[in-house]
Scaffold this active site. Structure first.
Site, PDB file in Angstrom:
ATOM      1  N   SER A 135       6.795   6.355   3.688  1.00 53.66           N
ATOM      2  CA  SER A 135       5.354   6.201   3.483  1.00 53.66           C
ATOM      3  C   SER A 135       4.622   7.326   4.193  1.00 53.66           C
ATOM      4  CB  SER A 135       4.890   4.853   4.045  1.00 53.66           C
ATOM      5  OG  SER A 135       3.475   4.762   4.070  1.00 53.66           O
ATOM      6  N   TYR A 195       3.894  -1.914  10.981  1.00 54.41           N
ATOM      7  CA  TYR A 195       4.435  -1.217   9.815  1.00 54.41           C
ATOM      8  C   TYR A 195       4.490   0.293  10.055  1.00 54.41           C
ATOM      9  CZ  TYR A 195       4.751   0.499   4.989  1.00 54.41           C
ATOM     10  OH  TYR A 195       5.137   1.146   3.844  1.00 54.41           O
ATOM     11  N   LYS A 199       7.833   2.678  10.048  1.00 56.40           N
ATOM     12  CA  LYS A 199       8.016   3.812   9.138  1.00 56.40           C
ATOM     13  C   LYS A 199       8.187   5.122   9.902  1.00 56.40           C
ATOM     14  CE  LYS A 199       8.034   1.983   5.021  1.00 56.40           C
ATOM     15  NZ  LYS A 199       9.283   2.022   4.226  1.00 56.40           N
ATOM     16  N   THR A 212       1.151  -3.003  -5.272  1.00 52.37           N
ATOM     17  CA  THR A 212       2.267  -3.949  -5.302  1.00 52.37           C
ATOM     18  C   THR A 212       1.775  -5.345  -4.924  1.00 52.37           C
ATOM     19  OG1 THR A 212       2.933  -3.768  -2.978  1.00 52.37           O
ATOM     20  CG2 THR A 212       3.729  -2.058  -4.492  1.00 52.37           C
TER      21      THR A 212
END
Length: 336
Positions: free
Chosen positions: A138, A151, A155, A188
């Protein structure tokens, strides 16, 4: 001979769209996720498109389950050619509102899930001296934003771990390849089932792309794994380059805009989140590849299209740099 591909996080979003692309190729597709509904629906799609699916429920945060996925995949289809790590979890909240258990869970899925999957794949690829691993990364792995500290941290860790492993493979002269497909904001279903303590419905930071754009980038990276990483979507390239050039300016800009940019004016989701248990536990609970932002999402990306045409790589890099500079000028006016 059909390619055998393992896709984690295959029940929805980018993983689901990637499974469809491999189905069209007639590949053997091993579908991995926790939830039954999405996996069964994904298997039906792969079959309809001409591929051969194998459903293998697993929680990639557990190294034993990751190893079991690899063993079962090879018993079903033979040697794994491509392993795609795509499973993740997140929490939308300020750092001090995320509990220790929640933080650990995000890290175990979004970072250690990639470590576990990579280990299981390498245990089989290294002795054969062939195979490809694609990490679905990402832009937030290089440029962190507020409200997603767990998150973003995971990542970032994926990037660091993968870079270290790549140098080890190079040292060994291995023909096993490892690459990262760095993603933009994607439409998503995660924004409907993510654990959130925001006052409004969470959303990806625009510009938003459809999962099919991301899937094209993932498959291209798997087909051309010699590059360290690929930037999917113009916003990914612009964000990463702007952060390298003017990180402090981006800090101030995101401090001012990052909260509102990740929330709609709709009420937050009321269903169960998927942090500790899947949101598609029942066979009928299929969420598909797309989320709630079809009206805002782009089905195409000029940067991703250029990526798939090697002769225009330099043009794409130059355009991304110009986009970064233009973005920084806008940020300068906003942060002033």
């Amino acid at each position: 001979m059909s390619t055998t591909v393992v896709i984690t996080g295959a029940s929805a979003g980018i993983g689901r769209a990637t499974a469809r692309r491999y189905g069209r190729r007639g590949a053997n597709v091993v579908l991995v996720a926790r939830g039954e509904g999405g996996l069964r629906a994904a298997a039906d799609e792969v079959t309809a498109l001409g591929g051969r699916p194998f459903v293998r429920p697993a929680d990639m945060a557990d190294p034993a389950q990751a190893e079991g996925v690899a063993a079962d995949a090879e018993r079903e289809f033979g040697p794994i050619d491509v392993w795609i790590n795509c499973a993740f979890a997140s929490v939308f909240a300020p750092f001090d509102e995320i509990t220790a258990d929640e933080y650990r869970r995000v890290t175990e899925v979004t970072y250690l899930g990639f470590v576990n999957g990579t280990r299981a794949a390498l245990a089989r690829m290294l002795p054969r001296d062939r195979g490809t691993i694609v990490q679905v990364g990402s832009a937030l792995g290089e440029r962190s934003i507020p409200l997603q500290s767990a998150y973003c941290g995971a990542k970032h860790a994926v990037n660091g771990f993968s870079s270290s492993l790549r140098t080890e493979l190079l040292h060994r002269g291995s023909r096993v390849h490892l690459t990262i497909a760095q993603m933009p904001a994607v439409n998503t279903p995660q924004f409907d089932w993510v654990r959130s303590r925001l006052g409004w419905h969470p959303m990806p930071v625009p510009p938003i792309y459809q999962p099919e754009v991301a899937a094209r980038g993932v498959v291209y990276a798997a087909d051309h794994p010699h590059r360290k990483q690929y930037y999917i979507g113009g916003s990914t390239a612009a964000t990463i380059w702007a952060n390298r050039l003017f990180p402090a300016l981006l800090d101030r800009y995101l401090a001012r805009t990052g909260y509102d940019a990740q929330q709609t004016d709709r009420v937050p989701p009321t269903g169960d989140d998927n942090l500790f248990t899947p949101a598609d536990r029942a066979p009928a609970d299929d969420h598909g590849a797309h989320g709630a932002f079809d009206d805002e999402a782009h089905a195409h990306s000029w940067q991703e299209a250029l990526l798939r045409h090697p002769g225009t790589t330099a043009l794409g890099a130059g355009a991304a740099t110009l986009a970064a500079v233009a973005g920084v000028r806008r940020l300068t006016r906003s942060a002033a």
